[in-house]
Design a protein around this motif. Structure first.
Motif, PDB file in Angstrom:
ATOM      1  N   ARG A 262      34.324  65.213   5.061  1.00 33.47           N
ATOM      2  CA  ARG A 262      34.385  66.317   6.028  1.00 33.47           C
ATOM      3  C   ARG A 262      35.077  65.895   7.331  1.00 33.47           C
ATOM      4  O   ARG A 262      35.977  66.578   7.816  1.00 33.47           O
ATOM      5  CB  ARG A 262      32.964  66.797   6.323  1.00 33.47           C
ATOM      6  CG  ARG A 262      32.884  67.925   7.318  1.00 33.47           C
ATOM      7  CD  ARG A 262      31.438  68.380   7.473  1.00 33.47           C
ATOM      8  NE  ARG A 262      31.300  69.328   8.575  1.00 33.47           N
ATOM      9  CZ  ARG A 262      30.145  69.885   8.920  1.00 33.47           C
ATOM     10  NH1 ARG A 262      29.038  69.589   8.249  1.00 33.47           N
ATOM     11  NH2 ARG A 262      30.083  70.730   9.920  1.00 33.47           N
TER      12      ARG A 262
ATOM     13  N   GLU B  64      30.253  70.970  -0.948  1.00 29.97           N
ATOM     14  CA  GLU B  64      28.943  70.845  -1.602  1.00 29.97           C
ATOM     15  C   GLU B  64      29.008  70.022  -2.876  1.00 29.97           C
ATOM     16  O   GLU B  64      28.007  69.419  -3.281  1.00 29.97           O
ATOM     17  CB  GLU B  64      28.361  72.232  -1.902  1.00 29.97           C
ATOM     18  CG  GLU B  64      27.956  73.013  -0.656  1.00 29.97           C
ATOM     19  CD  GLU B  64      27.002  72.237   0.237  1.00 29.97           C
ATOM     20  OE1 GLU B  64      25.973  71.766  -0.268  1.00 29.97           O
ATOM     21  OE2 GLU B  64      27.291  72.083   1.435  1.00 29.97           O
ATOM     22  N   THR B  65      30.159  70.008  -3.511  1.00 28.06           N
ATOM     23  CA  THR B  65      30.289  69.257  -4.768  1.00 28.06           C
ATOM     24  C   THR B  65      30.694  67.803  -4.526  1.00 28.06           C
ATOM     25  O   THR B  65      30.741  67.013  -5.463  1.00 28.06           O
ATOM     26  CB  THR B  65      31.328  69.904  -5.705  1.00 28.06           C
ATOM     27  OG1 THR B  65      32.613  69.818  -5.093  1.00 28.06           O
ATOM     28  CG2 THR B  65      30.985  71.366  -5.980  1.00 28.06           C
TER      29      THR B  65
ATOM     30  N   SER C 242      37.586  72.101   0.377  1.00 31.57           N
ATOM     31  CA  SER C 242      37.313  73.496   0.013  1.00 31.57           C
ATOM     32  C   SER C 242      35.963  73.652  -0.671  1.00 31.57           C
ATOM     33  O   SER C 242      35.471  74.770  -0.803  1.00 31.57           O
ATOM     34  CB  SER C 242      38.412  74.023  -0.918  1.00 31.57           C
ATOM     35  OG  SER C 242      39.653  73.966  -0.265  1.00 31.57           O
ATOM     36  N   ASP C 243      35.408  72.552  -1.135  1.00 31.67           N
ATOM     37  CA  ASP C 243      34.167  72.626  -1.910  1.00 31.67           C
ATOM     38  C   ASP C 243      33.294  71.414  -1.577  1.00 31.67           C
ATOM     39  O   ASP C 243      32.946  70.612  -2.444  1.00 31.67           O
ATOM     40  CB  ASP C 243      34.528  72.647  -3.402  1.00 31.67           C
ATOM     41  CG  ASP C 243      33.412  73.248  -4.243  1.00 31.67           C
ATOM     42  OD1 ASP C 243      32.395  73.689  -3.662  1.00 31.67           O
ATOM     43  OD2 ASP C 243      33.563  73.276  -5.478  1.00 31.67           O
TER      44      ASP C 243
ATOM     45  N   LYS D 257      41.631  63.907  -7.162  1.00 33.61           N
ATOM     46  CA  LYS D 257      41.391  65.221  -6.546  1.00 33.61           C
ATOM     47  C   LYS D 257      42.177  65.297  -5.244  1.00 33.61           C
ATOM     48  O   LYS D 257      42.314  64.310  -4.540  1.00 33.61           O
ATOM     49  CB  LYS D 257      39.902  65.402  -6.235  1.00 33.61           C
ATOM     50  CG  LYS D 257      39.030  65.302  -7.471  1.00 33.61           C
ATOM     51  CD  LYS D 257      37.891  66.300  -7.390  1.00 33.61           C
ATOM     52  CE  LYS D 257      37.029  66.182  -8.632  1.00 33.61           C
ATOM     53  NZ  LYS D 257      36.366  67.435  -8.953  1.00 33.61           N
TER      54      LYS D 257
ATOM     55  N   SER E 171      41.142  70.154  -2.062  1.00 30.51           N
ATOM     56  CA  SER E 171      40.142  70.669  -3.006  1.00 30.51           C
ATOM     57  C   SER E 171      38.754  70.152  -2.626  1.00 30.51           C
ATOM     58  O   SER E 171      37.769  70.874  -2.746  1.00 30.51           O
ATOM     59  CB  SER E 171      40.505  70.315  -4.446  1.00 30.51           C
ATOM     60  OG  SER E 171      40.306  68.939  -4.692  1.00 30.51           O
TER      61      SER E 171
ATOM     62  N   SER F 250      37.113  74.881   4.305  1.00 25.20           N
ATOM     63  CA  SER F 250      35.702  74.800   3.910  1.00 25.20           C
ATOM     64  C   SER F 250      35.015  76.157   3.956  1.00 25.20           C
ATOM     65  O   SER F 250      33.904  76.309   3.466  1.00 25.20           O
ATOM     66  CB  SER F 250      34.958  73.800   4.807  1.00 25.20           C
ATOM     67  OG  SER F 250      35.567  72.523   4.725  1.00 25.20           O
ATOM     68  N   LYS F 251      35.699  77.145   4.563  1.00 24.26           N
ATOM     69  CA  LYS F 251      35.151  78.500   4.593  1.00 24.26           C
ATOM     70  C   LYS F 251      35.983  79.425   3.711  1.00 24.26           C
ATOM     71  O   LYS F 251      35.899  80.649   3.834  1.00 24.26           O
ATOM     72  CB  LYS F 251      35.135  79.028   6.034  1.00 24.26           C
ATOM     73  CG  LYS F 251      34.160  78.262   6.932  1.00 24.26           C
ATOM     74  CD  LYS F 251      34.122  78.868   8.338  1.00 24.26           C
ATOM     75  CE  LYS F 251      34.776  77.937   9.333  1.00 24.26           C
ATOM     76  NZ  LYS F 251      34.930  78.537  10.662  1.00 24.26           N
ATOM     77  N   GLY F 252      36.800  78.828   2.862  1.00 22.89           N
ATOM     78  CA  GLY F 252      37.553  79.631   1.899  1.00 22.89           C
ATOM     79  C   GLY F 252      38.825  80.253   2.447  1.00 22.89           C
ATOM     80  O   GLY F 252      39.397  81.135   1.822  1.00 22.89           O
TER      81      GLY F 252
ATOM     82  N   ARG G 153      30.115  62.626   1.561  1.00 19.64           N
ATOM     83  CA  ARG G 153      30.427  64.003   1.990  1.00 19.64           C
ATOM     84  C   ARG G 153      30.797  64.077   3.469  1.00 19.64           C
ATOM     85  O   ARG G 153      31.756  64.734   3.859  1.00 19.64           O
ATOM     86  CB  ARG G 153      29.245  64.928   1.687  1.00 19.64           C
ATOM     87  CG  ARG G 153      29.594  66.415   1.861  1.00 19.64           C
ATOM     88  CD  ARG G 153      28.407  67.298   1.516  1.00 19.64           C
ATOM     89  NE  ARG G 153      27.950  67.048   0.160  1.00 19.64           N
ATOM     90  CZ  ARG G 153      26.676  67.162  -0.247  1.00 19.64           C
ATOM     91  NH1 ARG G 153      25.739  67.545   0.616  1.00 19.64           N
ATOM     92  NH2 ARG G 153      26.339  66.903  -1.490  1.00 19.64           N
TER      93      ARG G 153
END
Ligand code: MN
Length: 243
Positions: free
Chosen positions: A112, A101-102, A98-99, A91, A95, A194-196, A108
């Motif tokens: 971050r 939570e997954t 960007s996500d 990955k 990516s 992380s906020k799109g 995590r």
């Protein structure tokens, strides 16, 4: 430091080549990897120019410590964390950021903080160059003018975001999926991803980015930063992000 003209122009050529390679590689796997590293491991991308290339605006010692120690530490700590999460191999770091939570909970926070640190600094080095460049051009210039009135209007907002970021963090020019650009800031190593939103330009306002030369005078560092921005790189990021 050896900085005769021929070595500078050669470095510039090497930098351009490295930059294209990094742009191509950044979206594919974690980053540029070498055979000596574990699969999925991140490696420290080269600065792409001499430590003293951004003098007098950003000093050589700051660049050396910032890249070789701080960025290297983010990479090393990220790799330590990723070693415990082989399911994430393959990955891209973008990516994952960007996500978040997954991303499995045990890694995590490392993704971050350390992954954010790696991604943010990789962007940071690539967008800077000796003597900077002309300002924004093409569609980026149009977006800046329609959003902020003019380039000075953008600078005012960006400077304010960088100045007012309390403690460690970054100020950004970003673009949203609807192609709207904005100035924003993040704390620590958090990324607009992380906020799109896609980061186009970022200024590192951690003290490690400026303290040796500017001490507590963050506004002077921000003013100097504008002198070394490579707007061609920013325009290219914008083009890629808006398709
Ligand atoms: Mn930094």
């Amino acid at each position: 430091m050896n900085t005769n003209l021929s070595s500078l122009s050669r470095r510039d050529a090497i930098r351009r080549t490295a930059l294209l390679g990094a742009v191509a590689a950044f979206g594919s796997r974690f980053s540029v990897t070498s055979a000596a590293e574990a699969p999925g491991a991140v490696s420290l991308p080269p600065l792409g120019y001499a430590y003293d290339a951004l003098e007098p605006h950003i000093d050589a010692q700051t660049m050396q410590i910032h890249h070789d120690k701080h960025h290297a530490a983010y990479v090393a700590n990220l790799n330590k964390a990723l070693a415990g999460a082989p399911e994430l191999a393959g990955k891209t770091i973008e990516s994952l950021l960007s996500d978040l939570e997954t991303v499995p909970e045990p890694v995590r926070m490392a993704v971050r903080n350390q992954g954010g640190g790696h991604a943010n600094h990789a962007l940071f080095w690539q967008q800077l160059r000796k003597n900077g460049s002309h300002g924004p051009s093409g569609d980026l210039a149009k977006a800046i003018n329609s959003t902020f009135g003019d380039f000075a209007g953008f600078q005012k907002q960006f400077t304010e975001a960088a100045t007012k970021q309390f403690g460690s963090g970054w100020a950004w020019l970003t673009v949203a999926p609807n192609k709207q650009i904005a100035v924003e800031s993040t704390s620590n190593q958090d990324t607009p991803l992380s906020k799109g939103r896609t980061p186009l330009l970022g200024i590192d306002v951690w003290e490690h980015a400026y303290y040796l030369k500017y001490q507590n005078r963050r506004p002077e560092y921000i003013t100097a930063f504008y002198q070394v921005i490579d707007w061609d790189v920013i325009a290219e990021r914008f083009k890629k992000a808006v398709g």
